[in-house]
Motif scaffolding. Structure first.
Motif, mmCIF file in Angstrom:
data_model
loop_
_atom_site.group_PDB
_atom_site.id
_atom_site.type_symbol
_atom_site.label_atom_id
_atom_site.label_comp_id
_atom_site.label_asym_id
_atom_site.label_seq_id
_atom_site.Cartn_x
_atom_site.Cartn_y
_atom_site.Cartn_z
ATOM 1 N N VAL A 117 -46.349 86.642 5.951
ATOM 2 C CA VAL A 117 -46.683 86.416 4.741
ATOM 3 C C VAL A 117 -45.454 87.263 4.121
ATOM 4 O O VAL A 117 -45.034 88.158 3.961
ATOM 5 C CB VAL A 117 -47.586 87.357 4.818
ATOM 6 N N PRO B 188 -50.955 83.941 -2.448
ATOM 7 C CA PRO B 188 -51.845 85.098 -1.999
ATOM 8 C C PRO B 188 -51.726 84.576 -0.117
ATOM 9 O O PRO B 188 -51.680 84.070 0.351
ATOM 10 C CB PRO B 188 -53.689 84.451 -2.042
ATOM 11 N N ALA B 189 -51.577 85.526 -0.030
ATOM 12 C CA ALA B 189 -51.529 85.712 1.557
ATOM 13 C C ALA B 189 -52.822 85.089 2.641
ATOM 14 O O ALA B 189 -52.204 84.299 3.296
ATOM 15 C CB ALA B 189 -51.831 87.175 2.060
ATOM 16 N N LEU B 190 -53.841 84.848 1.726
ATOM 17 C CA LEU B 190 -54.707 83.867 2.453
ATOM 18 C C LEU B 190 -54.495 82.407 2.738
ATOM 19 O O LEU B 190 -54.273 81.693 3.733
ATOM 20 C CB LEU B 190 -56.115 83.847 1.404
ATOM 21 N N GLU B 191 -53.503 81.903 1.320
ATOM 22 C CA GLU B 191 -52.464 80.730 1.526
ATOM 23 C C GLU B 191 -51.766 81.411 2.689
ATOM 24 O O GLU B 191 -51.441 79.224 3.644
ATOM 25 C CB GLU B 191 -52.528 80.642 0.379
ATOM 26 N N GLN B 192 -51.617 81.819 2.603
ATOM 27 C CA GLN B 192 -49.980 81.634 3.754
ATOM 28 C C GLN B 192 -50.353 81.960 5.024
ATOM 29 O O GLN B 192 -49.889 80.640 6.257
ATOM 30 C CB GLN B 192 -49.322 82.942 3.327
ATOM 31 N N TYR B 193 -51.995 82.599 5.182
ATOM 32 C CA TYR B 193 -52.603 82.747 7.141
ATOM 33 C C TYR B 193 -53.346 80.917 6.805
ATOM 34 O O TYR B 193 -52.794 80.285 8.016
ATOM 35 C CB TYR B 193 -54.273 83.048 6.823
ATOM 36 N N LEU B 194 -53.246 80.799 6.196
ATOM 37 C CA LEU B 194 -54.473 79.013 6.233
ATOM 38 C C LEU B 194 -53.038 78.344 6.310
ATOM 39 O O LEU B 194 -53.135 76.894 7.383
ATOM 40 C CB LEU B 194 -54.902 78.707 4.873
ATOM 41 N N SER B 195 -51.483 78.603 6.074
ATOM 42 C CA SER B 195 -50.621 77.543 6.418
ATOM 43 C C SER B 195 -50.069 76.939 7.984
ATOM 44 O O SER B 195 -50.046 76.845 8.044
ATOM 45 C CB SER B 195 -49.917 77.245 5.492
ATOM 46 N N GLU C 155 -48.548 91.984 5.764
ATOM 47 C CA GLU C 155 -49.433 91.153 5.753
ATOM 48 C C GLU C 155 -49.278 90.426 7.028
ATOM 49 O O GLU C 155 -50.547 89.972 6.947
ATOM 50 C CB GLU C 155 -50.592 91.056 4.611
ATOM 51 N N GLU D 68 -49.684 88.066 9.981
ATOM 52 C CA GLU D 68 -51.089 88.139 11.347
ATOM 53 C C GLU D 68 -50.997 87.021 12.271
ATOM 54 O O GLU D 68 -50.550 86.470 12.014
ATOM 55 C CB GLU D 68 -52.317 87.923 10.221
ATOM 56 N N VAL E 43 -51.748 83.943 14.053
ATOM 57 C CA VAL E 43 -53.655 83.692 13.504
ATOM 58 C C VAL E 43 -53.863 82.597 14.789
ATOM 59 O O VAL E 43 -54.853 82.145 15.277
ATOM 60 C CB VAL E 43 -53.295 82.165 13.072
#
Length: 182
Positions: A96, A103-110, A151, A153, A155
């Motif tokens: 991230v 946002p971080a959420l978009e990067q996790y989804l990616s 941030e 993670e 996945v």
């Protein structure tokens, strides 16, 4: 295999054996992951490949985290042997980057999309894979072992190899149970 057929009939196979993908096949798998949606061009992924002695290292990382959690000895043993469900495990990490529009959420989804693309690329080339997670992928000792910071993670763990068993049939789902229109 036709791309649509591949997508509509994907099933994980939980028992995999050698060989693991290598050479151009493995390169295609990684390249597929690099084509995941990537808002802002941040390339928010990192892939750590474990095979051979790397599976021992991954098992130690997971079992050390289980020990730190005071897990039952059977759980510790299970974690030590978990990577050996396949000849290769790719740890997919969301790397991230702070960004005002992504946002971080978009990067996790990616990163999750990268894992899915890699699994599909393996299937398209005659291999099989399954994606595992679990609470230990969030453990500080696991994060430290993989050099995560901020941030970042994990996945998931993408297990790759050849199927030892036939995949189960794809469950039939009714679109109306999942789709609605505004």
């Amino acid at each position: 295999m036709d791309a649509l057929d591949l997508l509509l009939n994907r099933r994980s196979v939980g028992k995999l054996c050698a060989p693991a993908p290598e050479g151009k096949v493995l390169e295609n798998i990684i390249r597929a992951g690099l084509r995941a949606p990537d808002h802002g061009g941040l390339t928010p992924w990192r892939f750590v490949i474990s095979q051979g002695k790397g599976l021992d290292k991954l098992g130690k990382i997971l079992s050390d985290a289980a020990i730190a959690e005071n897990s039952d000895p059977a759980v510790v043993d299970k974690m030590r042997h978990a990577p050996f469900r396949a000849p290769m495990v790719i740890t997919v990490i969301a790397k991230v980057t702070p960004h005002p529009k992504v946002p971080a959420l978009e990067q996790y989804l990616s990163a999750g999309c990268a894992a899915q693309a890699m699994q599909m690329a393996a299937l398209a080339q005659g291999f099989q894979g399954f994606w595992r997670s679990g609470n230990l992928m969030f453990h500080p000792l696991v994060h430290q072992a993989f050099g995560l910071s901020g941030e970042d993670e994990i996945v998931g763990f993408l297990y790759l190899g050849m199927p030892e068993i036939e995949p189960m049939k794809v469950p039939q789902r009714h679109l109306s149970d999942f789709v609605e229109y505004l």
